[in-house]
Design a protein around this motif. Structure first.
Motif, PDB file in Angstrom:
ATOM      1  N   UNK A 167       0.857  -1.180   0.000  1.00  0.00           N
ATOM      2  CA  UNK A 167       0.000   0.000   0.000  1.00  0.00           C
ATOM      3  C   UNK A 167       0.891   1.227   0.000  1.00  0.00           C
TER       4      UNK A 167
ATOM      5  N   UNK B 245       4.937  10.717  15.222  1.00  0.00           N
ATOM      6  CA  UNK B 245       6.048  10.850  14.295  1.00  0.00           C
ATOM      7  C   UNK B 245       6.804  12.131  14.628  1.00  0.00           C
TER       8      UNK B 245
ATOM      9  N   UNK C 120       1.721  18.243   2.268  1.00  0.00           N
ATOM     10  CA  UNK C 120       1.829  19.021   3.495  1.00  0.00           C
ATOM     11  C   UNK C 120       1.993  20.491   3.155  1.00  0.00           C
TER      12      UNK C 120
ATOM     13  N   UNK D 104      -3.608  13.103   3.076  1.00  0.00           N
ATOM     14  CA  UNK D 104      -3.620  12.135   1.978  1.00  0.00           C
ATOM     15  C   UNK D 104      -4.231  12.749   0.719  1.00  0.00           C
TER      16      UNK D 104
ATOM     17  N   UNK E  38       8.063   6.793   5.481  1.00  0.00           N
ATOM     18  CA  UNK E  38       7.995   7.936   4.580  1.00  0.00           C
ATOM     19  C   UNK E  38       9.284   8.129   3.794  1.00  0.00           C
ATOM     20  N   UNK E  39       9.128   8.705   2.595  1.00  0.00           N
ATOM     21  CA  UNK E  39      10.276   9.224   1.877  1.00  0.00           C
ATOM     22  C   UNK E  39      10.690  10.557   2.496  1.00  0.00           C
ATOM     23  N   UNK E  40      11.748  11.131   1.943  1.00  0.00           N
ATOM     24  CA  UNK E  40      12.345  12.327   2.540  1.00  0.00           C
ATOM     25  C   UNK E  40      11.567  13.608   2.235  1.00  0.00           C
ATOM     26  N   UNK E  41      10.665  13.536   1.257  1.00  0.00           N
ATOM     27  CA  UNK E  41       9.866  14.710   0.930  1.00  0.00           C
ATOM     28  C   UNK E  41      10.388  15.466  -0.286  1.00  0.00           C
TER      29      UNK E  41
ATOM     30  N   UNK F 167      -0.431   7.140  16.441  1.00  0.00           N
ATOM     31  CA  UNK F 167       1.006   7.184  16.186  1.00  0.00           C
ATOM     32  C   UNK F 167       1.586   8.530  16.586  1.00  0.00           C
TER      33      UNK F 167
ATOM     34  N   UNK G 294       5.023  13.922   0.214  1.00  0.00           N
ATOM     35  CA  UNK G 294       5.682  12.742   0.773  1.00  0.00           C
ATOM     36  C   UNK G 294       5.080  11.480   0.183  1.00  0.00           C
TER      37      UNK G 294
ATOM     38  N   UNK H 159       1.669   1.281  10.138  1.00  0.00           N
ATOM     39  CA  UNK H 159       2.917   2.022  10.326  1.00  0.00           C
ATOM     40  C   UNK H 159       3.470   2.473   8.978  1.00  0.00           C
ATOM     41  N   UNK H 160       3.524   3.777   8.787  1.00  0.00           N
ATOM     42  CA  UNK H 160       4.006   4.361   7.542  1.00  0.00           C
ATOM     43  C   UNK H 160       5.511   4.547   7.572  1.00  0.00           C
TER      44      UNK H 160
ATOM     45  N   UNK I 105      14.828  17.132   5.586  1.00  0.00           N
ATOM     46  CA  UNK I 105      15.526  16.158   4.755  1.00  0.00           C
ATOM     47  C   UNK I 105      15.362  14.716   5.162  1.00  0.00           C
ATOM     48  N   UNK I 106      14.536  14.467   6.206  1.00  0.00           N
ATOM     49  CA  UNK I 106      14.419  13.085   6.697  1.00  0.00           C
ATOM     50  C   UNK I 106      12.981  12.580   6.695  1.00  0.00           C
ATOM     51  N   UNK I 107      12.077  13.350   6.169  1.00  0.00           N
ATOM     52  CA  UNK I 107      10.696  12.890   6.163  1.00  0.00           C
ATOM     53  C   UNK I 107      10.147  12.787   7.578  1.00  0.00           C
ATOM     54  N   UNK I 108       9.171  11.916   7.768  1.00  0.00           N
ATOM     55  CA  UNK I 108       8.597  11.672   9.079  1.00  0.00           C
ATOM     56  C   UNK I 108       9.039  10.290   9.546  1.00  0.00           C
TER      57      UNK I 108
ATOM     58  N   UNK J  97       0.452  16.545   7.339  1.00  0.00           N
ATOM     59  CA  UNK J  97       0.277  15.888   6.023  1.00  0.00           C
ATOM     60  C   UNK J  97      -1.170  15.465   5.815  1.00  0.00           C
TER      61      UNK J  97
ATOM     62  N   UNK K 210       1.144  11.935   0.444  1.00  0.00           N
ATOM     63  CA  UNK K 210       0.632  12.974   1.316  1.00  0.00           C
ATOM     64  C   UNK K 210       1.133  14.341   0.857  1.00  0.00           C
TER      65      UNK K 210
END
Lengths: 117, 114
Positions: free
Chosen positions: A32, B35, A38, A46, A107-110, B33, A89, A104-105, B40-43, A44, A36
């Protein structure tokens, strides 16, 4: 555990152009993939998601594609508008056979997207 | 529709001080949750809870504790704040249903430790 890499870190486009953000993931069990948006000073939100049994999904000007073999997925925004300017993201979740992952997500760095009028 | 509400929105702490961040959700979600977001590191996931009275460690749990005494509330505690804990903290909640997977986020708490 899962690792998600996102590129580019910044993206600047002219209004009306298209924008593409790409992500790769490491865990083949992930199935999945949400995206997101932000906005400044907000949490963030969806905007679109895709599951591993689907290769592409579209919602108006936004589309997401998934390549399970290569383990990458992309966000496509067409006809960009200044209000699309935000941080985007990608994320990944792996649901097990019992249907749980506890949401539990990872995430990429954005990506900071700037759309110039 | 309140959704997910975090308090406070901003806080400045001195090194060694303690504080508690409160998250409240009104959507009857099972999962909650915490976070942290760093440039530069996202969440990154700190701790999470799959139901009232249960908590578990996430990716970066050191220096934090959590409690979920009521289904609608999830508290994040810093016992002895350190400058490395300067960050923006987000609480989120979601259904325990793979058909309803959207996570809803609060507005964030910007914490500075000096």
């Amino acid at each position: 555990g899962e690792n998600v890499e996102q590129h580019p870190s910044t993206l600047s486009v002219q209004e009306g152009d298209s924008a593409v953000i790409k992500c790769t993931y490491s865990d083949s069990a992930s199935n999945y993939f949400p995206w997101y948006k932000q906005e400044l000073g907000k949490g963030p939100q969806l905007i679109i998601d895709i599951r591993s049994n689907v290769g592409e999904k579209k919602d108006q000007r936004i589309a997401v594609t998934l390549n399970k073999t290569a383990k990458h997925f992309s966000l496509h925004i067409t006809e960009t508008q200044p209000e699309d300017s935000a941080v985007y993201f990608c994320a990944a979740i792996g649901y097990n056979a019992g249907g749980t992952s506890y949401g539990k997500l990872t995430f990429g760095q954005g990506t900071i997207l700037t759309v110039h009028p | 529709n309140a959704g997910v509400t975090q308090t406070p929105k901003f806080r400045v702490l001195k090194t060694g001080q303690s504080m508690t961040l409160l998250c409240a959700q009104d959507m009857n979600h099972e999962y909650m949750y915490w976070y942290r977001q760093d440039p530069g590191m996202g969440l990154r996931l700190i701790h999470y809870s799959v139901g009232e009275g249960t908590t578990a460690k996430g990716e970066v749990p050191d220096g934090y504790n959590v409690s979920r005494l009521k289904k609608q509330n999830f508290l994040l505690g810093l016992e002895s704040a350190a400058p490395s804990q300067t960050s923006v903290y987000f609480c989120a909640s979601s259904y325990m249903d793979r058909k309803n997977t959207e996570a809803f986020f609060g507005q964030g708490t910007r914490l500075t430790v000096v």
